[in-house]
Motif scaffolding. Structure first.
Motif, PDB file in Angstrom:
ATOM      1  N   ILE A 120       0.942  -1.426   0.219  1.00 35.01           N
ATOM      2  CA  ILE A 120      -0.417   0.645   0.008  1.00 35.01           C
ATOM      3  C   ILE A 120       1.182   1.280  -0.382  1.00 35.01           C
ATOM      4  CG2 ILE A 120      -1.850   1.514   1.526  1.00 35.01           C
ATOM      5  CD1 ILE A 120      -2.951  -1.640   2.603  1.00 35.01           C
ATOM      6  N   ARG A 121       1.731   1.274   0.960  1.00 31.88           N
ATOM      7  CA  ARG A 121       2.462   2.467   1.073  1.00 31.88           C
ATOM      8  C   ARG A 121       3.145   2.803  -0.447  1.00 31.88           C
ATOM      9  NH1 ARG A 121       6.188   4.762   5.720  1.00 31.88           N
ATOM     10  NH2 ARG A 121       6.949   6.210   5.111  1.00 31.88           N
ATOM     11  N   CYS A 131      -4.682  -0.910  -3.852  1.00 34.66           N
ATOM     12  CA  CYS A 131      -4.652  -0.132  -2.638  1.00 34.66           C
ATOM     13  C   CYS A 131      -5.710  -0.888  -2.364  1.00 34.66           C
ATOM     14  CB  CYS A 131      -4.636   0.938  -2.670  1.00 34.66           C
ATOM     15  SG  CYS A 131      -2.948   1.751  -2.383  1.00 34.66           S
ATOM     16  N   LEU A 132      -7.262  -1.207  -2.558  1.00 35.57           N
ATOM     17  CA  LEU A 132      -8.663  -0.983  -2.066  1.00 35.57           C
ATOM     18  C   LEU A 132      -8.062  -2.763  -2.342  1.00 35.57           C
ATOM     19  CD1 LEU A 132     -11.040  -0.369  -1.054  1.00 35.57           C
ATOM     20  CD2 LEU A 132     -12.247  -1.156  -3.586  1.00 35.57           C
ATOM     21  N   ALA A 133      -7.622  -3.563  -3.241  1.00 38.35           N
ATOM     22  CA  ALA A 133      -7.324  -5.108  -3.709  1.00 38.35           C
ATOM     23  C   ALA A 133      -6.791  -5.041  -2.332  1.00 38.35           C
ATOM     24  CB  ALA A 133      -7.301  -5.173  -4.316  1.00 38.35           C
ATOM     25  N   ILE A 134      -5.691  -4.797  -1.950  1.00 38.31           N
ATOM     26  CA  ILE A 134      -4.972  -4.869  -0.905  1.00 38.31           C
ATOM     27  C   ILE A 134      -5.903  -5.142   0.262  1.00 38.31           C
ATOM     28  CG2 ILE A 134      -3.116  -4.683   0.529  1.00 38.31           C
ATOM     29  CD1 ILE A 134      -1.452  -3.544  -2.180  1.00 38.31           C
ATOM     30  N   VAL A 135      -6.464  -4.245   0.516  1.00 39.83           N
ATOM     31  CA  VAL A 135      -7.346  -3.427   1.797  1.00 39.83           C
ATOM     32  C   VAL A 135      -8.377  -4.701   1.563  1.00 39.83           C
ATOM     33  CG1 VAL A 135      -8.479  -2.065   3.100  1.00 39.83           C
ATOM     34  CG2 VAL A 135      -6.782  -1.136   2.373  1.00 39.83           C
ATOM     35  N   GLU A 136      -8.280  -5.263   1.025  1.00 41.81           N
ATOM     36  CA  GLU A 136      -9.302  -6.117   0.770  1.00 41.81           C
ATOM     37  C   GLU A 136      -9.395  -7.258   1.319  1.00 41.81           C
ATOM     38  OE1 GLU A 136     -11.127  -6.047  -2.666  1.00 41.81           O
ATOM     39  OE2 GLU A 136     -12.564  -4.294  -2.455  1.00 41.81           O
ATOM     40  N   VAL A 137      -7.355  -7.484   0.264  1.00 40.52           N
ATOM     41  CA  VAL A 137      -6.970  -9.041   1.554  1.00 40.52           C
ATOM     42  C   VAL A 137      -7.051  -8.918   2.898  1.00 40.52           C
ATOM     43  CG1 VAL A 137      -5.020 -10.817   1.408  1.00 40.52           C
ATOM     44  CG2 VAL A 137      -6.413  -9.562  -0.817  1.00 40.52           C
ATOM     45  N   PRO A 161       2.000  -6.654  -5.502  1.00 35.01           N
ATOM     46  CA  PRO A 161       1.325  -4.149  -5.651  1.00 35.01           C
ATOM     47  C   PRO A 161       2.659  -4.196  -5.600  1.00 35.01           C
ATOM     48  CG  PRO A 161      -0.132  -6.251  -4.531  1.00 35.01           C
ATOM     49  CD  PRO A 161       0.729  -7.354  -5.394  1.00 35.01           C
ATOM     50  N   LEU A 162       3.729  -4.769  -4.707  1.00 29.99           N
ATOM     51  CA  LEU A 162       4.818  -4.141  -4.292  1.00 29.99           C
ATOM     52  C   LEU A 162       5.694  -4.020  -5.048  1.00 29.99           C
ATOM     53  CD1 LEU A 162       6.371  -2.985  -2.412  1.00 29.99           C
ATOM     54  CD2 LEU A 162       7.118  -4.606  -1.263  1.00 29.99           C
ATOM     55  N   GLN A 163       5.890  -5.448  -6.347  1.00 34.31           N
ATOM     56  CA  GLN A 163       6.231  -5.266  -6.851  1.00 34.31           C
ATOM     57  C   GLN A 163       6.468  -4.841  -8.268  1.00 34.31           C
ATOM     58  OE1 GLN A 163       5.967  -7.753  -9.868  1.00 34.31           O
ATOM     59  NE2 GLN A 163       7.232  -8.498 -10.841  1.00 34.31           N
ATOM     60  N   ALA A 164       5.316  -4.617  -8.242  1.00 30.64           N
ATOM     61  CA  ALA A 164       4.379  -3.703  -9.378  1.00 30.64           C
ATOM     62  C   ALA A 164       5.031  -2.033  -9.348  1.00 30.64           C
ATOM     63  CB  ALA A 164       3.447  -3.583  -9.754  1.00 30.64           C
ATOM     64  N   SER A 165       4.644  -1.744  -7.991  1.00 29.79           N
ATOM     65  CA  SER A 165       4.671   0.415  -7.373  1.00 29.79           C
ATOM     66  C   SER A 165       6.283   0.492  -7.846  1.00 29.79           C
ATOM     67  CB  SER A 165       3.843   0.283  -6.414  1.00 29.79           C
ATOM     68  OG  SER A 165       4.995  -0.769  -5.529  1.00 29.79           O
TER      69      SER A 165
END
Lengths: 488, 224
Positions: free
Chosen positions: A270-271, A294-300, B11-15
């Motif tokens: 997220i950060r 970010c929303l997808a991560i928060v849902e997980v 997500p981390l890899q992509a960002s």
């Protein structure tokens, strides 16, 4: 009841000793005073008999062969002996000078049998007296044939003696016993205190060791050397308790570390997504994409936290469960609805083989969480264009795999299976561990938090059943749940 | 400067990939340990950003294998494992830096730049070649008092030449440190960009800074 072991031991020892000393003192006092009295009385009786022997009858006249003046003990002095002689008709025939004007009480048993009784003497001193009935010798018979000796009329002689010395001795004996007892008790108190303290020292040393154990240092064990055999079991039990505590704390710590670790990665995601997005001005679509990510991560994360909470509740047995009749085929269909779209996307074929009539009594909310989790896993992990199927059957008690439960009731066995499993047998045995994930090289790494099956296991345990995961031929992953048809 | 990111959390890899590319780095990226090891073995990276818990081959194994093979790339471990033992173990196995998740992207960027400077033995974040001044942190370039506007690709090329100032840099070196693995740029792209850079950096009346070493490559600095 006092709580201190030390006080209890001291009170017990000193109380017991005091009681014994009192009993022994009384016995000693009694024995000695009796012996002294007997000795006193024997001497009194022999004096009386000696006096009686010195009385003779001469032509009806009673005479005493000795002169009072020659016998200082019959004179009036401190340790005087008193005597008085009566004729049968109670006339005083003689009495000792020491009596002066006093008289002694007249008493005596049968002839020749002395009787002893205590009395108070004229000076108020305690004394003892012996009364003796006897027949005096006839005066002229003693120098003739002894065997023809005649006896005169019966007389009564009472001899009394001051028993002050005896009383003094007895009092002295009492004092001696009392002082000895007190001294013994005092000394034994000191000795007992020392012995008790020495005896309880191992307890103190264990207490010190226990006091040194803190929640951050549970690896420590009570090692007190040379522990007495009576305390060794306590020490061993305490050490066992510490081992259990340590294991439990370790588990908790590992779990907390796992939770922190598992939350860190999505947080980093997220950060990093937000920071990179904010690093420059972008078009609306890019912001939208970042927010969706970010929303997808928060849902997980939310799923993970919810699952963790539920696991904690089931672990602490705080979860409530109702009992109701569940039609399994309907429940499977109901749970599948949420995943049918995803299955369509992945071209997965689903087959509900649960017979329509099969039911079991359990908690529908909890069981639907279980089935949803299993179906969700199956949809995510099955190969593309793979298959998922569910079955259920009643298993008679005798044929039940779960022999250990020893339940007499039938059980119901539900299975959820999917094709395309890439796990090894060893990995399959780990699927119920918290945060364990299978092949994370799959497309959606990080989408699953590895808690679903752990939760399934907790719930099934709470519902009184058991769950196992199997790897079958052809890469089929199968979860087999056994539930009692009716919960006790 | 060419980086490799081996990180399995998508997500981390992509960002990270996006952020580092935007910061001007050539970034190769993978989520699989085995693939990451292959990338690291077959290419010259300036910095490798390595997660520890990876599918296939775990991060510490990758680290050990790279060091055993004598790969010199600077390695920054990026992980959620934060215990002292984990850090010590990672650093002892040959990592150059260790960053615990979650982290500030700016910090990661600063650490990557610090590692790059170490790669080229350059401690000063400002490189001066005669009157040419390059600020590695802000990525701005001046000739005398005049700021030169460069495209990201031109800047990266200049920065690489500046970090190896005075040395002859081959076209292959430039290619390997500036272009990503999947880049489909033509083989003469280095020469083209050198041309662009010369046009912006060189000034009439001043001695040239970018020299062509015939048959070998290029060099930045005063011609001796």
């Amino acid at each position: 009841m006092t709580r201190s072991l030390r006080t209890r031991l001291l009170v017990g020892i000193i109380g017991g000793m005091t009681l014994l000393l009192i009993i022994f003192s009384i016995i000693i006092h009694t024995v000695i005073s009796r012996a002294l009295l007997r000795q006193f009385d024997t001497s009194l009786v022999s004096t009386a008999q000696m006096l009686a022997a010195s009385v003779e009858q001469d032509d009806g006249k009673i005479e005493m062969e000795f002169e009072d003046q020659q016998m200082p003990e019959f004179q009036s002095n401190k340790h005087a002996i008193y005597y008085q002689l009566w004729s049968l008709d109670g006339i005083i025939i003689a009495k000792s000078p020491s009596l002066d004007t006093d008289v002694l009480p007249l008493f005596g048993g049968s002839l020749g049998e002395p009787v002893i009784q205590p009395l108070e003497l004229k000076n108020g001193q305690p004394g003892r007296a012996v009364g003796l009935k006897f027949r005096p010798r006839i005066a002229d018979s003693d120098d003739k044939d002894y065997r023809q000796r005649k006896k005169g009329q019966a007389l009564t002689l009472v001899v009394a003696k001051d028993a002050g010395d005896l009383q003094y001795q007895l009092r002295f004996l009492s004092s001696l016993l009392l002082i000895a007892s007190v001294a013994t008790i005092t000394l034994s108190f000191l000795v007992a205190a020392l012995v008790v303290r020495q005896g309880l020292r191992p307890l103190n040393s264990i207490a010190v060791e226990i006091a040194a154990i803190r929640e951050d240092n549970l690896t420590a064990r009570i090692g007190a050397e040379h522990v007495p055999t009576e305390i060794a079991p306590i020490k061993n039990r305490l050490n066992e308790l510490l081992s259990r505590l340590e294991a439990s704390f370790d588990r908790e710590r590992r779990f907390s570390a796992d939770v922190a670790h598992e939350l860190r990665t999505p947080l980093a995601g997220i950060r990093s997504t937000i920071e990179v997005t904010l690093a420059r001005v972008r078009d609306a679509n890019q912001y939208k994409t970042a927010l969706s990510d970010c929303l997808a991560i928060v849902e997980v994360m939310q799923t993970m936290v919810n699952n963790l909470l539920m696991i904690a509740r089931f672990d602490a047995c705080q979860a409530t469960s109702r009992q109701e009749e569940i039609r399994l085929a309907e429940m499977v269909n109901f749970c599948w609805r949420s995943f049918s779209e995803r299955a369509l996307q992945r071209s997965i074929l689903f087959e509900n083989r649960v017979p329509a009539g099969i039911t079991c009594e359990s908690d529908s909310d909890n069981l639907s969480i279980v089935l949803s989790n299993l179906l969700h896993n199956a949809v995510e992990y099955a190969d593309k264009a793979g298959r998922i199927w569910t079955t259920a059957q009643k298993v008679p008690a005798s044929a039940s795999l779960d022999v250990s439960r020893g339940s007499r009731d039938d059980s119901v066995e539900i299975t959820v299976a999917n094709t395309g499993c890439k796990l090894t047998r060893k990995e399959v045995s780990q699927v119920f561990d918290c945060f364990w994930r299978g092949d994370s090289s799959r497309e959606d790494a990080g989408v699953h938090c590895g808690l679903g099956l752990a939760l399934v296991q907790r719930i099934i345990r709470t519902l009184g059943g058991s769950v196992i995961a199997e790897l079958q031929a052809g890469g089929v992953f199968l979860v087999r749940i056994t539930l009692p048809v009716r919960r006790e | 400067m060419r980086l490799l990111i081996i990180e399995d959390y998508r997500p981390l890899q992509a960002s990270l990939t996006k952020g580092l590319r935007e910061a001007g780095f050539a970034v190769d990226t993978t989520r699989d340990g085995q693939e990451g090891l292959w990338y690291a073995m077959s290419n010259e990276y300036d910095v490798i950003i390595l997660d520890l818990m990876l599918p296939g081959v775990d991060g510490l194994t990758i680290l050990t294998k790279l060091r055993a093979k004598g790969r010199k790339a600077h390695i920054l471990i990026l992980t959620a494992k934060d215990t002292l033992q984990d850090r010590i173990k990672g650093l002892n196995l040959g990592a150059d830096d260790y960053l615990v998740k979650p982290f500030a992207f700016e910090e990661l960027l600063a650490r990557v730049r610090a590692l790059l400077r170490r790669s080229y033995r350059e401690k000063n974040p400002q490189i001066n070649v005669q009157d040419l001044r390059i600020d590695l942190t802000t990525q701005r370039v001046w000739r005398g008092r005049e700021e030169i506007q460069l495209t990201p690709r031109e800047y990266v090329l200049l920065e690489y030449l500046a970090l190896r100032v005075g040395q002859t840099v081959t076209r292959t070196d430039i290619w390997e440190h500036i272009y990503e693995f999947n880049s489909c740029a033509a083989s003469n792209v280095v020469d083209v960009y050198i041309g662009y850079l010369r046009g912006k950096v060189e000034r009439q009346g001043k001695p040239p800074l970018i020299h062509t070493i015939r048959g070998r490559g290029y060099a930045l600095g005063a011609q001796s």
